[in-house]
Write an enzyme that holds these catalytic residues in place. Structure first.
Site, PDB file in Angstrom:
ATOM      1  N   ASP A 164       6.483   1.351   6.311  1.00  0.00           N
ATOM      2  CA  ASP A 164       4.986   1.094   6.420  1.00  0.00           C
ATOM      3  C   ASP A 164       4.340   1.468   5.253  1.00  0.00           C
ATOM      4  O   ASP A 164       3.875   3.341   5.705  1.00  0.00           O
ATOM      5  CB  ASP A 164       4.108   0.837   7.745  1.00  0.00           C
ATOM      6  CG  ASP A 164       2.333   0.960   7.764  1.00  0.00           C
ATOM      7  OD1 ASP A 164       2.201  -0.170   6.809  1.00  0.00           O
ATOM      8  OD2 ASP A 164       2.293   1.069   8.157  1.00  0.00           O
ATOM      9  N   HIS A 215       4.231   3.152  12.180  1.00  0.00           N
ATOM     10  CA  HIS A 215       3.136   4.395  12.436  1.00  0.00           C
ATOM     11  C   HIS A 215       4.161   5.804  13.256  1.00  0.00           C
ATOM     12  O   HIS A 215       3.263   6.260  14.303  1.00  0.00           O
ATOM     13  CB  HIS A 215       1.830   4.351  12.962  1.00  0.00           C
ATOM     14  CG  HIS A 215       0.676   2.910  12.460  1.00  0.00           C
ATOM     15  ND1 HIS A 215      -0.270   2.643  12.785  1.00  0.00           N
ATOM     16  CD2 HIS A 215       1.116   2.316  11.716  1.00  0.00           C
ATOM     17  CE1 HIS A 215      -0.258   1.938  12.185  1.00  0.00           C
ATOM     18  NE2 HIS A 215       0.408   1.790  10.918  1.00  0.00           N
ATOM     19  N   GLU A 253      -4.730   2.257   2.631  1.00  0.00           N
ATOM     20  CA  GLU A 253      -5.104   1.217   3.612  1.00  0.00           C
ATOM     21  C   GLU A 253      -5.272   1.559   4.566  1.00  0.00           C
ATOM     22  O   GLU A 253      -6.164   1.297   5.466  1.00  0.00           O
ATOM     23  CB  GLU A 253      -3.694   0.225   3.669  1.00  0.00           C
ATOM     24  CG  GLU A 253      -3.611  -1.284   4.312  1.00  0.00           C
ATOM     25  CD  GLU A 253      -2.953  -1.026   5.485  1.00  0.00           C
ATOM     26  OE1 GLU A 253      -3.446  -2.145   6.112  1.00  0.00           O
ATOM     27  OE2 GLU A 253      -2.927  -0.107   6.106  1.00  0.00           O
ATOM     28  N   GLU A 254      -4.180   2.295   5.358  1.00  0.00           N
ATOM     29  CA  GLU A 254      -4.438   2.844   6.838  1.00  0.00           C
ATOM     30  C   GLU A 254      -5.199   3.376   7.331  1.00  0.00           C
ATOM     31  O   GLU A 254      -5.475   3.084   8.581  1.00  0.00           O
ATOM     32  CB  GLU A 254      -3.412   4.375   6.981  1.00  0.00           C
ATOM     33  CG  GLU A 254      -1.708   3.251   6.679  1.00  0.00           C
ATOM     34  CD  GLU A 254      -0.999   2.681   7.115  1.00  0.00           C
ATOM     35  OE1 GLU A 254      -2.122   2.158   8.391  1.00  0.00           O
ATOM     36  OE2 GLU A 254      -0.107   2.137   7.573  1.00  0.00           O
ATOM     37  N   HIS A 264       1.071  -1.670   0.491  1.00  0.00           N
ATOM     38  CA  HIS A 264      -0.003  -0.236   0.188  1.00  0.00           C
ATOM     39  C   HIS A 264       0.804   1.378  -0.189  1.00  0.00           C
ATOM     40  O   HIS A 264       1.939   1.451   0.609  1.00  0.00           O
ATOM     41  CB  HIS A 264      -1.248  -0.141   1.111  1.00  0.00           C
ATOM     42  CG  HIS A 264      -0.605  -0.154   2.148  1.00  0.00           C
ATOM     43  ND1 HIS A 264       0.014   1.102   3.345  1.00  0.00           N
ATOM     44  CD2 HIS A 264       0.031  -0.555   3.221  1.00  0.00           C
ATOM     45  CE1 HIS A 264       0.335   1.433   4.299  1.00  0.00           C
ATOM     46  NE2 HIS A 264      -0.024   0.086   4.794  1.00  0.00           N
ATOM     47  N   ASP A 277       3.451  -6.472   3.254  1.00  0.00           N
ATOM     48  CA  ASP A 277       3.688  -5.764   4.937  1.00  0.00           C
ATOM     49  C   ASP A 277       4.079  -5.531   5.683  1.00  0.00           C
ATOM     50  O   ASP A 277       2.703  -5.295   6.821  1.00  0.00           O
ATOM     51  CB  ASP A 277       1.805  -5.243   4.391  1.00  0.00           C
ATOM     52  CG  ASP A 277       1.218  -3.483   5.330  1.00  0.00           C
ATOM     53  OD1 ASP A 277       2.187  -2.785   5.672  1.00  0.00           O
ATOM     54  OD2 ASP A 277       0.081  -3.592   5.307  1.00  0.00           O
TER      55      ASP A 277
HETATM   56 ZN    ZN Z   1       1.088  -1.058   6.140  1.00  0.00          ZN
END
Ligand code: ZN
Length: 463
Positions: free
Chosen positions: A295, A427, A329-330, A283, A357
């Site tokens: 990520d 994140h 995606e997030e 993603h 991922d």
């Molecule tokens: Zn991810």
């Protein structure tokens, strides 16, 4: 990307060193079955081409340095999408195009959390994605700390009007993420005015981790934020001492109208059965802190790299190989859903879908979801990756963006598996390129290229 011939001997030497001394427990390597012999030379060329260059790492570094964070709805993401499509064209990929997706557009705005008192104490926090904001002056309330949902329910009489902190030590992501996701509604339902969660990740260096919450329909929506592990521990100590802690949370978070975005698609068309498709990807969106290198920029680049490597070696497998960089995606998952919906009529011809991922650290192999026959086949193909120690096949291959298609049509699914400290940077503002090693990216690209090439090339379809 610059080709660096000097890196090749160094990288090859490193790969050799990584294999010596042999593992303490002498696990016999699975012997490669005879049917793979015709693929061995090509597999080794793909591996050699990949580990002899740092092209994947350079591309990821460029992505992060140039476009920064790529949250859905941001101009950063849209500029990066446009760049990716142009780059795919420059790589010589075919049928490069964007598939439009409408995405939610959440913005963080300014935010702060402080202990209210004679000497205010600012705390390190990040609002949770999709959270509502606070009034301009913030919400101010006494703190209630709990460690489980059961403790919250047991304290239900005291929750009303409080700011609730879920101070839950990180075990695994699967076990702890529910406090971030469900905590806001669980606390809001009992009358809390805001929710805090200890960051879902291992102890770092006072680094807060954002991530999406998920409000329950029909329940009050309260603002929610993550505090760093250290700040959660400090609040816990103060409460344990019997101190009444008063907090003020200010968040400007809000949703703007949905925005236009897109999945990026590029292909190498199959030479004999172009209608049969092997999909790889990651993603392309990220959170709005850090640069989304782990990520999931890395996952996007190493899957894309698999196609670039095939193109570079002039390989055109029997079936079509397609790279997809999914959007959103997030905080919505709309890219994965849009892919399923757009390709509904074609999903029966999807031979395999692979997503990366989990970060691009030292690759160990793949997770697989599918039939036992398929698993046996994939395990055999993975023997071609023993030389780069990426030949293990684990139990689960489904990831978020391939999930909707895989579930719809029962498509065999693979995910890249790695060894590394993914959840340390996940994140956070620390999700930047410097956590990722060029050789890990090269080995991951090689592993994906070989697995994908053989599945796209072998005469019988992966079942
Ligand atoms: Zn991810």
């Amino acid at each position: 990307m610059p080709y660096m011939p000097l890196l090749r001997p160094i990288a090859l030497a490193l790969v050799a060193i990584l294999q010596f001394p042999p593992p303490a427990v002498d696990m016999p390597k699975r012997a490669a079955p005879h049917w793979l012999s015709p693929y061995r030379d090509t597999a080794n060329r793909l591996i050699g081409e990949s580990v002899g260059s740092d092209a994947a790492w350079q591309r990821l570094a460029y992505l992060g340095d140039t476009f920064g964070p790529r949250l859905s709805g941001s101009p950063n993401l849209e500029a990066a999408i446009k760049w990716a499509a142009e780059e795919m064209q420059r790589d010589g990929l075919e049928n490069v195009h964007l598939e439009p997706v409408t995405v939610p557009h959440w913005v963080r705005g300014r935010e702060s959390l402080e202990i209210v008192g004679r000497i205010p104490q600012p705390l390190v926090m990040l609002g949770l994605g999709n959270s509502v904001g606070t009034p301009p002056d913030g919400v101010e309330a006494d703190l209630l700390v709990v460690k489980t949902f059961e403790q919250l329910d047991a304290a239900r009489e005291q929750v009303k009007g409080k700011i609730v902190l879920f101070n839950v030590p990180f075990t695994t992501y699967g076990e702890t993420v529910r406090f971030r996701a469900e905590g806001p509604s669980r606390a809001g339902t009992l009358g809390a005015v805001a929710m805090l969660v200890r960051s879902v990740g291992p102890p770092g260096l006072r680094t807060p981790h954002t991530g999406a919450l998920s409000y329950i329909d029909g329940q009050p929506k309260i603002p929610a934020a993550a505090v760093s592990v250290e700040d959660a521990a400090r609040l816990q100590r103060m409460v344990d001492r019997g101190t009444t802690v008063r907090l003020r949370l200010k968040m400007e978070a809000q949703f703007l109208p949905d925005a236009d975005s897109a999945n990026v698609v590029g292909e190498i068309r199959g030479r004999e059965r172009p209608e049969e498709v092997v999909v790889v990807g990651g993603h392309f969106d990220s959170w709005d802190v850090g640069t989304g290198s782990t990520d999931d920029g890395g996952g996007c680049v190493v899957t894309w790299e698999a196609l670039r490597l095939m193109k570079k070696l002039n390989l055109r497998p029997r079936r079509t190989v397609r790279v997809v960089l999914w959007t959103n995606e997030e905080n919505g998952g709309r890219g994965g859903q849009a892919y399923r919906d757009k390709h509904l009529g074609e999903l029966a011809n999807h031979v395999m879908m692979l997503e990366s991922d989990s970060g691009v650290f030292s690759p160990t192999g793949f997770g697989f979801t599918g039939s036992e026959t398929g698993r046996a086949k994939v395990r055999e193909i993975a023997t071609l990756l023993a030389g780069i120690n990426a030949d293990s096949i684990g139990p689960n291959g489904v990831e978020a963006d391939i999930g909707p298609s895989v579930q719809q049509a029962g498509i065999p699914a693979l995910s890249l598996e790695v060894e590394g400290n993914y959840f340390l940077v996940h994140h956070t503002p620390a999700d930047t390129i410097d956590k990722i090693r060029p050789l890990d990216m090269a080995r991951a690209s090689a592993a994906i290229a070989v697995m994908t090439y053989v599945i796209a090339e072998m005469p019988e379809r992966l079942k």
